[in-house]
Each structure stands twice: as C-alpha cells, then as structure tokens.
Design an enzyme around this catalytic site. Structure first.
Site, PDB file in Angstrom:
ATOM      1  N   LYS A 116     -38.956  59.097 129.800  1.00 42.23           N
ATOM      2  CA  LYS A 116     -39.189  59.960 128.635  1.00 42.23           C
ATOM      3  C   LYS A 116     -38.345  61.220 128.658  1.00 42.23           C
ATOM      4  CE  LYS A 116     -43.262  58.135 126.921  1.00 42.23           C
ATOM      5  NZ  LYS A 116     -44.294  58.317 125.917  1.00 42.23           N
ATOM      6  N   GLU A 200     -44.721  69.532 126.218  1.00 44.49           N
ATOM      7  CA  GLU A 200     -44.322  69.453 124.819  1.00 44.49           C
ATOM      8  C   GLU A 200     -45.278  70.298 123.993  1.00 44.49           C
ATOM      9  OE1 GLU A 200     -42.789  64.868 124.278  1.00 44.49           O
ATOM     10  OE2 GLU A 200     -44.468  65.566 123.078  1.00 44.49           O
ATOM     11  N   HIS A 235     -54.992  54.960 121.078  1.00 46.83           N
ATOM     12  CA  HIS A 235     -53.540  54.752 121.119  1.00 46.83           C
ATOM     13  C   HIS A 235     -53.136  53.321 120.835  1.00 46.83           C
ATOM     14  CE1 HIS A 235     -53.042  58.814 122.554  1.00 46.83           C
ATOM     15  NE2 HIS A 235     -54.038  58.578 123.381  1.00 46.83           N
ATOM     16  N   ARG A 292     -37.498  46.576 121.706  1.00 50.05           N
ATOM     17  CA  ARG A 292     -37.938  45.178 121.564  1.00 50.05           C
ATOM     18  C   ARG A 292     -38.434  44.963 120.137  1.00 50.05           C
ATOM     19  NH1 ARG A 292     -43.328  46.427 121.059  1.00 50.05           N
ATOM     20  NH2 ARG A 292     -43.953  48.227 122.278  1.00 50.05           N
TER      21      ARG A 292
END
Lengths: 496, 167
Positions: A116, A200, A235, A292
């Site tokens: 990330k 973040e 999620h 993907r």
C-alpha cells in the site's frame, strides 16, 4: 492463439470463464477439490481434474500442483479468476517462468500495487490523488503523532501489508494516538507478518467508486467507466452498480483519467480496477488497485456491452483491445446483488448445506451468474456466495424495481439466504436517493432492518405454510387410520 | 378431528378444514385446494392465489416449507395435542428452563464477549466464531444468565459443540 485454458478457481467465476472459453472456441480445463466433486464448473468444463483435499491451501492455493497440471494437460494459459491465487505475485512469476501464459497482469505490476505505501507514492508521482497522509512507514510514536497533527484528526492508522478491512484503526484525537499506534502495529504483525504502518486522513462517510480499466501489451489503455460499491457490510460488498448515480460528467471525466494514469504508472496490461474513496464534495482519493477481474464485473459488461473475460483472453493471446475509447458509452443502469448463504435474521450467520430447492429468476434484462444447481453443496470451506443477480434497466429506478422483482423469483431452500436483506437495502431511502456511503449499512440500514424483523409481520406465504403444515398433519393421521383398518380387514379375512 | 394449530415464531394459526374445498383460518373462511405434484412438492390454491410449496423438512410436528421462495418454519399439531403441548410448556416453565446453544458450523472461537454469570438480553452477541472465512456473531436466542463450560478464545470447535447455556 490459445487452445486450452486451465481455470484455477471454482464456483460462479469458474463457470463465467468457461462460458467465455466456449464462445471463443477454446478448450476449458477445470480443477476441483474433494469438496467440489460434481459441482457445476466441473460439469460445464471440457475437462476437469481433481487437485486436492477440500481446504484451499491444499487445493485451489496449491501453486506447484496447478502449474504442473497445466503443463501435463498442455494448457497454454491459466485464468486465476478472483480471490485464491489471482493477486499472488509469486504464483504469477512461477507461471511466467513455466512458459504458460497468465491471463492477467505481469507479476511486476501486481507486486508494485501489492504494497500500500509503495502504491501510494507511485500514485502521487503520477497525478493520481491519494488520501492525505504518509507514503513511508512510520517509525516512532512521536513521529506519527506530529504527522497526525499536521494532517489533522481524525486519522486512520493502516498496515502497509493490510487489506480487506483488517489492520486499520480510526483515531479521533491526539490522546488516543499512542495506544492506537501500538495496537495497530501488533495487529499488523500478527495478521500480515509485517508491522509497517502508515497514517491517512480519515475520509468520513465516503462513497466507494471504482474504475474498470483494461490494457493490452501494445500500450493501449481503455477505461470502462465507474462502478459504485458503497453498499458494504464488514468491508464486504453486497450491492454494486454502474454508473454511479452520484457522479456528474466532470467528476466522471476526472476519475476515469486518474484511473488510466494509475494503470500506466505500473505498466499494467489486462483487466484491472482502481478503487477510490469519494467524499461528499466529490473529491476522490486512490484507495487501492485490484489487479484482477472483480466479482462485480458484470454490471460494467451490461452497461458497456463489452465481454471483459473474452477481452482478457484475447489480450493474453497477444491481440489488441477490440474497441476504441470513443465507441464506449454507458447505456442504462445495471445493479448487482450478491446472494449469500447466510441468515440475515440471525446476525448473518453463514449457512452450509445442500440446496434442496434452487430456482433462479428470469425475464427481460436479468443475468444470473452462479456456480450452483439443485442439490449443490454449500461447503464450509469456501466463500458462502451462492449466486449473483445482475439486472439492467433503462434508468436507475427501473433497475431497482427489476432487481426487487427478480429477487422475489429466487426459490432457495436447504440453506439460508440474504434476499430479504437485499430487498430491504434496495427499498431504503438512502439507496434510492443515492446518498448512501460505505457506512450506511452498518450505521443505519442494518438497524432498521433488524427492527423490522421484530415486527412479526404476517404475509400470505406464511398463511399458505400454516395451512399446508396442517394439511400434512391431517393426512398423516388419515394414513395411520387407514393402515389400521387395513390390518383389521386382513385379520377379518383370515378368519372368514 | 380436523382442527389444527400451526405456529410460526410467536404467531398462532388455527386451521379448521370444513370440507374438501373450504377451510377456516383464525375464524376467516377460505376456498382452497391442495395438489401433490412430487414426493415433497405441493400446489396450494387459496382464494384464487397459487402457491408452490416444497417441504424441506417434515419431522414429527415440525416443518420447514419453502413457499414461493420464502422459507417458513412451522410447528403444527392437532388442536388437542397443541393444547397438551401448551400445558406441558407452562409446567416446565415453573422449573428452570435451560437453552443450550451449539456451534452451527465448525470453526474457531475468535472472541468471547460474555462470560459465565453475566446476564444477556435476547439478540446480544455472546461470542464470535470464525468460520467460512467470516467472523460470525453467535447471539443469545433468549435473555438470561450465561454459563460457558470449556469454551475459550482460540479453540477450534466442531459442528454442534456446546458453546454455552442460558438459563
């Protein structure tokens, strides 16, 4: 040209890929575990091979065995589907080295997007907006705290190697920071074997907007517009749609070109998705790239008319993308509902068992992608998704009404399902107004759904069930009575 | 003889078959017909509305019936045995009633939120069971006091392992 493809997956996505192979005149080879004997993908494929025992680690995740099998059966390419090995750069590298074509991006692109923090700095360099925060892992609490103050609370602490909502913690003020920092580090180490974390800015109540891109090995890049996937629970996406009812043309233009920049930044080819968070002012920020095919790819197929899996296969065969950007439009609205074998009235407990009754909906503009048939087993070993319903409408209202109509046409018996919850979401004001965000389900919709469950409403199907049960009870009695009289009669006859 | 009581959750339906084509449900009269179409499927017509029903389970008096895609769990007794059941239930309530909650699937106990001796409300999460790649909340089916025997965080359980009791 590829003549045979090994499909390193199971369930509905394996079926989806087999269908594309058949339409292209390519032989398909399925693999299956002990738990999947006789399942739909093994029946539809031209060839199918037992790969190992039920646990994924010994079957669908067994890299060496899958590659060895592909060689033995002369498969020229492997399609990974989604999940399992699809984003495993080590596996992709092994496939590349074996001389077999991997239907997807290069291992290098996957690796670049896998971390990330590395992806964030790459995006920043390539004009893709990222959530304000750090691009390097944070070393100490004091360093983290000063950065957090600079960014401004609330902030989000995230594991660099994380994903799927794990290894994240919201921090609302500086005095919570130290303990949150330590526990996120611990969690990251435990879950991902790496305790690098970064900070973040917390985007409050954002929407999840993602852009489908596709590229060939000649440097041609196309986007297929956006999908909105803000309806999530823990999620996990539940309902997805294309286009998003929230975007205007200007934002759409900006987010799709940012997505193309992101794909170019990692020399991407084949199909991929760039996920963004979007705040209420339509500012958007790079979240991650999925290297993907996505579960929700059919909504894009229905509005653009492009068959993404065929396009993937053609690109892997060394062909150019079959269409120009200017010829691609968003026609109408498509909505996907994921039907899970879980009991929405009992806290969404997954339900394993045999599908004793199974009927899919039909009619105009309905697409059902599933990997099950009557008597299929929903196993504890894999994802409990039973089926995907994708409905197209000329506008959003029609697509919603069509989805509700089609959900009513599912007959599923033997395992529980989440259809009543899906219907409840589609009928909620937030979804209908398109004001929903990634927290809507858990903050509002779920609560009103559970309240409604306790209302104990009677419907006509319940009356029917009550009557049939009484009828069955009465016929049992009759049967016993008639058997008794038969015995007596036989008894009488014997002594006549 | 032809009066029955069907119960779905807490709702009670008194069904009285009047003749081959008529019945009374909670005092209201309906026209009906039932046709058996396979070993476990029936077509029920009720005041000109058609239902297709699949009997998924039929054990003694407990039925699981899928009606036009909606799963219904019904307990049905003849009027007399329903009365007897009610009487028995009322008696057993005077003694202690214990509810045993078992693991609905094999998995691992990820977290225990309520411990022995604690009181829980119906619907509260008692523990989290990780199975089928998901974290699943195991909730209290009734309100009462919790007893956990040998269940601890981190252990694996088989299907139908006893998780806790509520009394």
């Amino acid at each position: 040209m590829i003549r045979k493809i090994l499909i390193a997956n199971r369930g509905e996505i394996a079926v989806r890929i087999i269908r594309a192979c058949k339409e292209l005149g390519i032989k398909s080879a399925a693999i299956y575990s002990d738990a999947d004997i006789g399942s739909l993908h093994t029946i539809l494929a031209d060839e199918s091979y037992l790969i190992g025992p039920a646990p994924s680690s010994q079957s669908y995740l067994n890299k060496q065995k899958i590659i060895q099998l592909a060689k033995e059966i002369n498969a020229e390419a492997i399609h990974p589907g989604y999940g399992f090995l699809s984003e495993n750069s080590e596996f992709i590298k092994m496939v590349e080295e074996s001389g077999i074509k991997f239907i997807g991006p290069s291992s290098k692109s996957v690796q670049m997007m896998g971390s990330k923090t590395a992806a964030r700095s790459l995006m920043q360099k390539n004009n893709v907006p990222i959530v304000p925060g750090t691009t390097e892992p944070i070393k100490t609490v004091s360093e983290g705290l000063s950065l957090a103050n600079e960014i401004g609370f609330p902030v989000l602490l995230k594991a660099s190697a994380g994903g799927g909502g794990k290894g994240m913690r919201k921090v609302y003020s500086s005095n919570e920071f130290e303990s949150a920092f330590e526990s996120t580090k611990r969690e990251a180490l435990k879950a991902f074997g790496n305790d690098d974390i970064y900070i973040e800015k917390l985007i409050e109540n954002p929407k999840h907007i993602e852009v489908q891109i596709i590229a060939d090995e000649f440097g041609n890049y196309r986007h297929l517009f956006e999908r909105e996937c803000s309806i999530q629970r823990r999620h996990q996406k539940i309902i997805e749609e294309s286009p998003s009812g929230f975007l205007d043309d200007q934002t759409r233009q900006a987010i799709t070109s940012a997505a193309l920049n992101a794909a170019k930044a990692c020399d991407y080819f084949n199909a991929g998705t760039i996920e963004f968070l979007m705040d209420s002012n339509k500012n958007f920020y790079f979240l991650e790239m999925n290297t993907r095919l996505q579960v929700e790819h059919p909504v894009t197929e229905l509005v653009t008319g492009i068959d993404l899996v065929k396009e993937q296969i053609m690109i892997a065969s060394g062909e150019k993308i079959s269409f120009d950007q200017k010829n691609i439009n968003q026609n109408g609205v498509a909505i996907e509902c994921r039907i899970y074998a879980e009991d929405s009235s009992q806290g969404f407990l997954p339900s394993a068992g045999k599908l004793k009754v199974y009927k899919e909906p039909g009619g105009p503009h309905i697409r059902v992608d599933s990997g099950v048939i009557l008597n299929s087993e929903i196993s504890v070993h894999y994802d409990p998704m039973v089926s995907k319903l994708i409905c197209w409408g000329s506008n959003r209202d029609e697509a919603i009404k069509r989805s509700l109509r089609a959900l009513d046409e599912y007959f599923i018996g033997g395992v529980s399902n989440n259809i009543s919850f899906l219907k409840f979401i589609l009928q909620s004001k937030e979804f209908q107004d398109c004001t929903h965000n990634i927290n809507s389900v858990e903050q509002n919709i779920l609560k009103s759904f559970e309240e409604q469950l306790n209302l104990n409403e009677t419907d006509e199907t319940e009356i029917a069930a009550a009557i049939l049960a009484a009828h069955l009870k009465s016929t049992v009695k009759l049967k016993v009575a008639s058997e008794n009289s038969n015995t007596n009669r036989w008894h009488d006859l014997l002594y006549e | 003889m032809n009066e029955f009581v069907s119960r779905i959750e807490e709702r009670k339906y008194s069904v009285k078959f009047l003749d081959e084509f008529h019945l009374q449900l909670n005092e209201k009269e309906y026209e009906y017909s039932i046709k058996k179409i396979s070993s476990d499927s029936y077509v029920l017509e009720l005041n000109n509305k058609t239902f297709i029903c699949s009997v998924i389970e039929n054990k003694n008096s407990s039925f699981e019936i899928l009606v036009n895609g909606n799963l219904k769990k019904v307990i049905s007794h003849s009027l007399i045995s329903d009365k007897a059941e009610e009487l028995l239930k009322a008696q057993s309530k005077e003694h202690s009633s214990v509810m045993v909650v078992k693991a609905p699937m094999p998995g691992m106990i990820l977290k225990i939120k309520k411990h022995t001796g604690e009181n829980v409300e119906r619907g509260e999460t008692v523990m989290i069971l990780e199975a089928m790649k998901m974290e699943n909340e195991i909730r209290a089916p009734i309100s009462g006091c919790i007893t956990l025997d040998s269940i601890k965080e981190g252990i694996s359980v088989e299907k139908n392992t006893k998780l806790f009791e509520i009394r």
